[in-house]
Design a protein around this motif. Structure first.
Motif, PDB file in Angstrom:
ATOM      1  N   SER A  73      -5.090  -7.792   8.633  1.00 36.52           N
ATOM      2  CA  SER A  73      -4.781  -9.211   7.907  1.00 36.52           C
ATOM      3  C   SER A  73      -4.198  -9.012   6.784  1.00 36.52           C
ATOM      4  O   SER A  73      -3.997 -10.137   6.170  1.00 36.52           O
ATOM      5  N   ALA A  74      -3.925  -7.798   6.266  1.00 36.47           N
ATOM      6  CA  ALA A  74      -2.835  -7.804   4.995  1.00 36.47           C
ATOM      7  C   ALA A  74      -1.356  -8.454   5.145  1.00 36.47           C
ATOM      8  O   ALA A  74      -0.786  -8.615   4.103  1.00 36.47           O
ATOM      9  N   PRO A  84      -1.946 -12.500  -0.170  1.00 36.09           N
ATOM     10  CA  PRO A  84      -3.154 -12.723   0.578  1.00 36.09           C
ATOM     11  C   PRO A  84      -4.153 -13.584  -0.606  1.00 36.09           C
ATOM     12  O   PRO A  84      -3.952 -13.555  -1.557  1.00 36.09           O
ATOM     13  N   ALA A  85      -5.100 -14.413   0.081  1.00 34.17           N
ATOM     14  CA  ALA A  85      -5.984 -15.207  -0.532  1.00 34.17           C
ATOM     15  C   ALA A  85      -7.149 -13.921  -1.240  1.00 34.17           C
ATOM     16  O   ALA A  85      -7.235 -12.958  -0.679  1.00 34.17           O
ATOM     17  N   GLY A  86      -7.768 -14.432  -2.004  1.00 32.10           N
ATOM     18  CA  GLY A  86      -8.794 -13.743  -2.913  1.00 32.10           C
ATOM     19  C   GLY A  86      -9.657 -13.086  -1.860  1.00 32.10           C
ATOM     20  O   GLY A  86     -10.118 -11.832  -2.214  1.00 32.10           O
ATOM     21  N   GLU A 107       0.620  -4.117  -1.164  1.00 31.03           N
ATOM     22  CA  GLU A 107       1.799  -3.965  -0.605  1.00 31.03           C
ATOM     23  C   GLU A 107       2.048  -2.755   0.147  1.00 31.03           C
ATOM     24  O   GLU A 107       2.428  -2.841   1.253  1.00 31.03           O
ATOM     25  N   GLN A 108       1.256  -1.736  -0.332  1.00 35.37           N
ATOM     26  CA  GLN A 108       1.060  -0.417   0.568  1.00 35.37           C
ATOM     27  C   GLN A 108       0.377  -0.924   1.679  1.00 35.37           C
ATOM     28  O   GLN A 108       0.539  -0.425   2.869  1.00 35.37           O
ATOM     29  N   GLU A 109      -0.792  -1.433   1.892  1.00 30.64           N
ATOM     30  CA  GLU A 109      -1.607  -2.060   2.781  1.00 30.64           C
ATOM     31  C   GLU A 109      -0.705  -2.491   3.965  1.00 30.64           C
ATOM     32  O   GLU A 109      -0.572  -2.131   5.236  1.00 30.64           O
ATOM     33  N   ARG A 110       0.062  -3.366   3.549  1.00 32.16           N
ATOM     34  CA  ARG A 110       0.840  -4.312   4.326  1.00 32.16           C
ATOM     35  C   ARG A 110       1.882  -3.540   4.979  1.00 32.16           C
ATOM     36  O   ARG A 110       2.132  -3.498   6.288  1.00 32.16           O
TER      37      ARG A 110
END
Length: 120
Positions: A73-74, A84-86, A107-110
């Motif tokens: 969901s990233a 993303p939302a909180g 950003e790394q996760e995405r």
């Protein structure tokens, strides 16, 4: 639709299909509203500002992204902020993900999500 009922499970399955497709495509415009519209097109009425979409995204992560694997969901972001939302960040910090600000960025996760799904 209620958490865990048949309609919810069907919407969760569809959410995962949509997110995997977006990840494979490398979409950076995967807004909550876009996800809501894509789900509606498949017969699942989930408002982009409601609690159900947050639950769907969290459950999609839990089902797809065990431990160190990138959180699917990233790639879903708020149009207003481009992030993303909180709830995503709360999920990231808890079990089973345990992402910490010291060694992790959204950003790394995405980028890891995109990399994972482009390899398929």
């Amino acid at each position: 639709m209620r958490l865990g009922d048949a309609e919810y499970v069907a919407a969760l399955d569809e959410t995962m299909e949509i997110l995997r497709r977006w990840a494979w495509e490398g979409r950076t415009d995967g807004w909550y509203k876009s996800l809501s519209e894509a789900l509606k097109a498949e017969g699942h009425h989930v408002h982009y500002r409601g609690s159900i979409i947050s639950h769907l995204l969290a459950d999609a992560c839990r089902r797809d992204s065990k431990g160190p694997r990138p959180m699917l969901s990233a790639i879903v972001i708020l149009k207003k902020t481009g992030r993303p939302a909180g709830q995503f960040f709360e999920l990231a910090g808890g079990a089973p993900f345990h992402r910490t600000a010291a060694d992790w960025t959204w950003e790394q996760e995405r980028a890891r999500v995109f990399e994972r799904y482009r390899e398929r």
